[in-house]
Design an enzyme around this catalytic site. Structure first.
Site, PDB file in Angstrom:
ATOM      1  N   ALA A 256     -11.552 -15.712 -16.445  1.00 26.14           N
ATOM      2  CA  ALA A 256     -10.152 -15.544 -16.055  1.00 26.14           C
ATOM      3  C   ALA A 256     -10.103 -14.965 -14.654  1.00 26.14           C
ATOM      4  CB  ALA A 256      -9.411 -14.636 -17.033  1.00 26.14           C
TER       5      ALA A 256
ATOM      6  N   GLU B  93      -9.165 -26.427 -19.717  1.00 26.72           N
ATOM      7  CA  GLU B  93      -9.408 -25.104 -20.285  1.00 26.72           C
ATOM      8  C   GLU B  93      -8.324 -24.722 -21.284  1.00 26.72           C
ATOM      9  OE1 GLU B  93     -11.913 -23.008 -16.643  1.00 26.72           O
ATOM     10  OE2 GLU B  93      -9.732 -22.816 -16.698  1.00 26.72           O
TER      11      GLU B  93
ATOM     12  N   ASP C 195     -14.767 -18.489 -21.928  1.00 29.12           N
ATOM     13  CA  ASP C 195     -14.200 -18.865 -20.636  1.00 29.12           C
ATOM     14  C   ASP C 195     -13.995 -17.611 -19.800  1.00 29.12           C
ATOM     15  OD1 ASP C 195     -13.197 -20.472 -18.643  1.00 29.12           O
ATOM     16  OD2 ASP C 195     -11.707 -21.457 -19.903  1.00 29.12           O
TER      17      ASP C 195
ATOM     18  N   GLY D 252     -16.976 -21.589 -14.489  1.00 28.20           N
ATOM     19  CA  GLY D 252     -17.008 -20.407 -13.639  1.00 28.20           C
ATOM     20  C   GLY D 252     -18.315 -19.655 -13.747  1.00 28.20           C
ATOM     21  N   SER D 253     -18.561 -18.793 -12.775  1.00 27.70           N
ATOM     22  CA  SER D 253     -19.866 -18.143 -12.645  1.00 27.70           C
ATOM     23  C   SER D 253     -20.194 -17.231 -13.819  1.00 27.70           C
ATOM     24  CB  SER D 253     -19.919 -17.349 -11.333  1.00 27.70           C
ATOM     25  OG  SER D 253     -18.868 -16.394 -11.274  1.00 27.70           O
ATOM     26  N   THR D 254     -19.218 -16.522 -14.372  1.00 28.12           N
ATOM     27  CA  THR D 254     -19.511 -15.618 -15.485  1.00 28.12           C
ATOM     28  C   THR D 254     -19.814 -16.407 -16.753  1.00 28.12           C
ATOM     29  OG1 THR D 254     -17.969 -14.044 -14.479  1.00 28.12           O
ATOM     30  CG2 THR D 254     -18.725 -13.550 -16.691  1.00 28.12           C
TER      31      THR D 254
END
Length: 227
Positions: free
Chosen positions: A84, A104, A82, A27-29
């Site tokens: 959310a 994940e 990770d 994911g981008s973050t």
């Protein structure tokens, strides 16, 4: 929004210490965390190994110069970073918008600590987003019926740049299941897991004690945990 994500990702990267094996989410973050880890490897000679949760995470990690390994080589991880889709006050999560929820959850389970990076829009009073469920293609219709009996409105996730459904890195399909407000995430997670043909769902309710949430803000971060 990119500033908030960058601040959260960079702050999470500072939780990683020399010699650690790190679960790398999708994911981008999280990719901002990888970017910062790559800089620490290049500039500070940080020595780590990463376990990616998807092909996308592996490609991005290599781009940033993060050495990769596997869960087979390291079945116990020091830390996982990770993202959310939603986080409730008890630190239960909904994950899986990137269709990497099965790997994940394996990585989260294997990690001693899980650092979840989000922006403020992901913090909610009660989980209410659609819950992704990874399903064997062989059983998608049967599983859909069982999920509907639990109160869901299951929708097969369609691909964007190809015809047909999204196919996960594991070769499975994703059903996005709207349950409305989820009063008891743990109970629902257990009920979904009991359905034959279901590989995993995007509810993460069993890891609240090991989770630290870093919420990116425009000029910094806030940190949330139960301890």
């Amino acid at each position: 929004m990119s500033a908030e994500k960058r601040n959260a990702g960079y702050r999470a990267a500072e939780e990683v210490e020399d010699g650690m094996v790190v679960g790398l989410g999708t994911g981008s973050t999280v990719f901002f965390a990888m970017e910062r880890l790559g800089k620490r490897i290049a500039e500070d000679r940080l020595s780590i190994a990463g376990v990616p949760t998807s092909y996308q995470a592996a490609i991005r990690a290599r781009r940033y110069g993060i050495p990769l390994t596997s869960l087979d080589e390291y079945p116990e991880l020091d830390i996982a970073i990770d993202g959310a889709d939603q986080v409730d006050p008890a630190l239960c999560l909904i994950k899986g918008r990137g269709a990497a929820l099965l790997r994940e959850k394996c990585v989260c389970d294997a990690a001693q600590r899980a650092v979840i990076v989000v922006d403020g829009t992901k913090m909610v009073e009660a989980l209410n987003a659609p819950v992704p469920v990874e399903v064997l293609p062989f059983a998608v219709e049967a599983v859909s019926r069982r999920l509907a009996a639990l109160g869901a409105d299951p929708v097969l996730r369609e691909a964007v740049k190809k015809d047909g459904p999204v196919v996960t890195d594991n070769g499975n399909f994703i059903l996005d299941c709207s349950f409305g407000t989820i009063a008891d995430p743990g109970r629902l997670e257990t009920a979904i897991a009991s359905i034959p043909g279901t590989l995993e769902c995007g509810l993460f309710s069993a890891y609240t004690e090991k989770i630290t949430v870093i919420v990116g803000e425009e000029k910094g971060c806030s940190v949330v945990s139960l301890h």
